[in-house]
Design a protein around this motif. Structure first.
Motif, PDB file in Angstrom:
ATOM      1  N   SER A  54     -36.425 -17.575  20.682  1.00 43.66           N
ATOM      2  CA  SER A  54     -37.174 -18.665  21.304  1.00 43.66           C
ATOM      3  C   SER A  54     -36.191 -19.659  21.920  1.00 43.66           C
ATOM      4  O   SER A  54     -35.024 -19.720  21.551  1.00 43.66           O
ATOM      5  CB  SER A  54     -38.034 -19.369  20.264  1.00 43.66           C
ATOM      6  N   ALA A  55     -36.702 -20.416  22.871  1.00 48.84           N
ATOM      7  CA  ALA A  55     -35.843 -21.366  23.578  1.00 48.84           C
ATOM      8  C   ALA A  55     -35.199 -22.348  22.604  1.00 48.84           C
ATOM      9  O   ALA A  55     -34.000 -22.609  22.668  1.00 48.84           O
ATOM     10  CB  ALA A  55     -36.650 -22.111  24.634  1.00 48.84           C
ATOM     11  N   GLY A  56     -36.017 -22.875  21.712  1.00 50.09           N
ATOM     12  CA  GLY A  56     -35.506 -23.878  20.784  1.00 50.09           C
ATOM     13  C   GLY A  56     -34.356 -23.339  19.955  1.00 50.09           C
ATOM     14  O   GLY A  56     -33.365 -24.035  19.711  1.00 50.09           O
ATOM     15  N   SER A  57     -34.487 -22.104  19.513  1.00 51.90           N
ATOM     16  CA  SER A  57     -33.451 -21.499  18.706  1.00 51.90           C
ATOM     17  C   SER A  57     -32.142 -21.405  19.485  1.00 51.90           C
ATOM     18  O   SER A  57     -31.053 -21.608  18.942  1.00 51.90           O
ATOM     19  CB  SER A  57     -33.943 -20.124  18.263  1.00 51.90           C
ATOM     20  N   LYS A  58     -32.255 -21.111  20.789  1.00 45.46           N
ATOM     21  CA  LYS A  58     -31.038 -21.007  21.601  1.00 45.46           C
ATOM     22  C   LYS A  58     -30.380 -22.370  21.800  1.00 45.46           C
ATOM     23  O   LYS A  58     -29.150 -22.484  21.771  1.00 45.46           O
ATOM     24  CB  LYS A  58     -31.379 -20.400  22.965  1.00 45.46           C
ATOM     25  N   PHE A  59     -31.188 -23.381  21.986  1.00 45.55           N
ATOM     26  CA  PHE A  59     -30.617 -24.726  22.142  1.00 45.55           C
ATOM     27  C   PHE A  59     -29.872 -25.139  20.885  1.00 45.55           C
ATOM     28  O   PHE A  59     -28.775 -25.693  20.934  1.00 45.55           O
ATOM     29  CB  PHE A  59     -31.725 -25.748  22.427  1.00 45.55           C
ATOM     30  N   ILE A  60     -30.494 -24.861  19.761  1.00 45.39           N
ATOM     31  CA  ILE A  60     -29.893 -25.272  18.497  1.00 45.39           C
ATOM     32  C   ILE A  60     -28.602 -24.504  18.230  1.00 45.39           C
ATOM     33  O   ILE A  60     -27.615 -25.062  17.768  1.00 45.39           O
ATOM     34  CB  ILE A  60     -30.925 -25.125  17.365  1.00 45.39           C
ATOM     35  N   THR A  61     -28.618 -23.219  18.541  1.00 46.70           N
ATOM     36  CA  THR A  61     -27.409 -22.414  18.405  1.00 46.70           C
ATOM     37  C   THR A  61     -26.283 -22.983  19.256  1.00 46.70           C
ATOM     38  O   THR A  61     -25.154 -23.154  18.796  1.00 46.70           O
ATOM     39  CB  THR A  61     -27.683 -20.961  18.840  1.00 46.70           C
ATOM     40  N   MET A  62     -26.591 -23.287  20.495  1.00 44.25           N
ATOM     41  CA  MET A  62     -25.554 -23.740  21.422  1.00 44.25           C
ATOM     42  C   MET A  62     -25.009 -25.102  20.998  1.00 44.25           C
ATOM     43  O   MET A  62     -23.818 -25.357  21.104  1.00 44.25           O
ATOM     44  CB  MET A  62     -26.129 -23.776  22.833  1.00 44.25           C
TER      45      MET A  62
END
Length: 437
Positions: A384-392
């Motif tokens: 999900s988008a949110g997961s990618k933002f948090i990872t980055m």
RNA sequence: CGGAGUGUAGCUCAGCCUGGUAGAGCACUGCGUUCGGGUCGCAGGGGUCGAAGGUUCGAAUCCUUUCACUCCGACCA
């Protein structure tokens, strides 16, 4: 590098063993894993950072005229008996026996070995001065390792050794390293304050520790408040010139480590005195003939006389710096890498992997950024988008380039600066220009 | 090296006091759903409970020993 293929085992929750923020973030971001107490494996993300740090150290050593060598991790006990340190070093030294029952050790430092190399090879004053460095793993069997890679038992260290004919020459070698260290740490985005430290057997003022102020630091330090506003940055330096004025300039403000700070003798008004904690990332040291005399490291002088070599040694904790930089540069969301040591320059986020337009745009960005010499971590996972933002945010790459269906429909992408959180909507060309400028 | 703790699924932890068929959340796999800041639902896989001895009909649980790791202090790049 595609994140879907990258070995970066992240943790959502913090392992119980990690106490300080850099250790927690390094584990969560999949940079390192503990192998034993105070001993770590470096995974791809962490290893890239370690190499970046080592490369900056290397470049600044080379610039100062030092020459790189590589000495072994395992040494014979014989040399250490010659300097009397085999017994003095005590339990901190990891002692090993080989199959012939010979006493070996995993080197905690290299004075003996480098002195041995030098005395066997250099016989004339004409061959001085020299300065040799290496970047190698060391082992000190600390009673209590802690703070992750900041206080490990095994650690990567740059250490070098200068050889001079007289004290004036030794002083110049010392000054060179002083300036080189200022440049090295500044390039990593760190404010490392040179502090007066415990001096060697010849006394004087020829020992400084380079300290990063941090609440989680392990030693108490005292300095003039002026340091807090000072930008520690040494410009281009001609290392052949007299460096005494430059060093004097950088030592005029008071700064001392705990064991050097005498509250009685300190003339600094109390409102100018900052007391806090610090992380030692470098230490430079002049020790005169402490090793050259007992180990008979001498050259023949111009009049045929024997001259014991004046020596100094200089250390930078390379693996420790990885943790120290995080201590100095992070927020609630994760690491904030300074550009110079970031494991990748750009984090490219494809918000909708599998969408033909998003995939094509992201792949195009990737190719062009790589062609422009940038290193890119491309999050192409179907998360999900949110997961990618948090990872980055967690892994802290300096730039995030966000490609999504909504923006693409308008021909736009988003560029986020991790350090400030500032985001801007840009056209594809604008984004490329900004990242490759 | 003194003091204090903790070892149960990849991670965070419950269960132990009062012995009776090993649990939860997250992560992972499959299907569906959702899609711009850690979506939601259903169905799954995964643990000789750090190790060794002992007590017991029966031990994650009680006892002994041992190993590992962590924290505080003293010491260090």
């Amino acid at each position: 590098m595609r994140l879907s293929k990258f070995f970066m085992p992240m943790l959502r929750e913090t392992p119980a063993e990690a106490q300080i923020v850099s250790h927690r973030l390094m584990l969560r971001a999949g940079m390192v894993r503990q192998a034993a107490a105070g001993i770590y494996s470096w995974l791809p993300l962490g290893f890239r950072v370690l190499q970046k740090i080592a490369q900056i150290v290397r470049e600044e050593q080379d610039r100062s005229g030092a020459q790189e060598v590589l000495m072994p991790t395992i040494q014979s006990a014989d040399l250490w008996r010659a300097s009397n340190r085999y017994d003095d070093y005590g339990k901190e030294m990891l002692r090993i026996k080989d199959r012939h029952d010979r006493d070996m050790l995993y080197g905690p430092t290299n004075e003996e070995l480098i002195t041995d190399i030098f005395r066997n090879s250099v016989k004339s004053y004409r061959d001085l001065p020299r300065n040799l460095y290496h970047i190698q793993w060391k082992f000190r069997d600390e009673v209590r390792p802690r703070f992750g890679v900041m206080r490990g038992r095994e650690f990567l260290m740059k250490d070098n050794y200068s050889f001079d004919l007289d004290t004036a020459g030794a002083r110049h070698s010392y000054n060179k390293m002083f300036i080189a260290y200022l440049r090295t740490f500044a390039r990593m985005g760190l404010k490392a304050i040179p502090m007066r430290a415990e001096t060697g057997p010849i006394g004087g003022d020829l020992s400084h520790e380079f300290i990063i102020l941090a609440d989680t630091g392990e030693s108490a330090v005292y300095c003039d408040r002026g340091w807090l506003e000072t930008n520690v940055l040494a410009g281009d330096t001609d290392y052949e010139q007299d460096l005494n004025p430059a060093v004097a300039e950088w030592t005029k403000l008071y700064a001392a480590t705990d064991n050097q700070h005498d509250p009685e003798a300190c003339t600094l008004p109390s409102d100018r005195l900052h007391s806090g904690r610090g992380i030692e990332v470098g230490h430079i040291f002049n020790f005169g003939t402490k090793y050259s005399k007992p180990m008979n490291c001498a050259v023949v002088g111009p009049k045929g006389e024997q001259i014991f070599v004046e020596m100094g040694s200089y250390g930078i904790g390379v693996s420790r710096l990885a943790g120290a930089i995080i201590e100095a540069s992070h927020d609630e969301a994760g690491i904030i890498w300074p550009d110079s040591v970031a494991p990748f320059d750009v984090g490219l986020i494809n918000l909708r992997s599998g969408d033909a337009k998003c995939d094509a745009a992201a792949d195009d960005f990737y190719r062009k950024l790589i062609a422009a010499g940038k290193s890119v971590l491309h999050d192409d996972r179907t998360e999900s988008a949110g997961s990618k933002f948090i990872t980055m945010d967690l892994i802290g790459l300096p730039w995030q380039l966000i490609v999504g269906p909504r923006g693409l429909a308008a021909g736009r992408v988003e560029l986020k600066r991790r350090k400030t959180g500032a985001r801007e909507e840009l056209s594809i060309d604008q984004a490329l220009n900004k990242l490759t400028a």
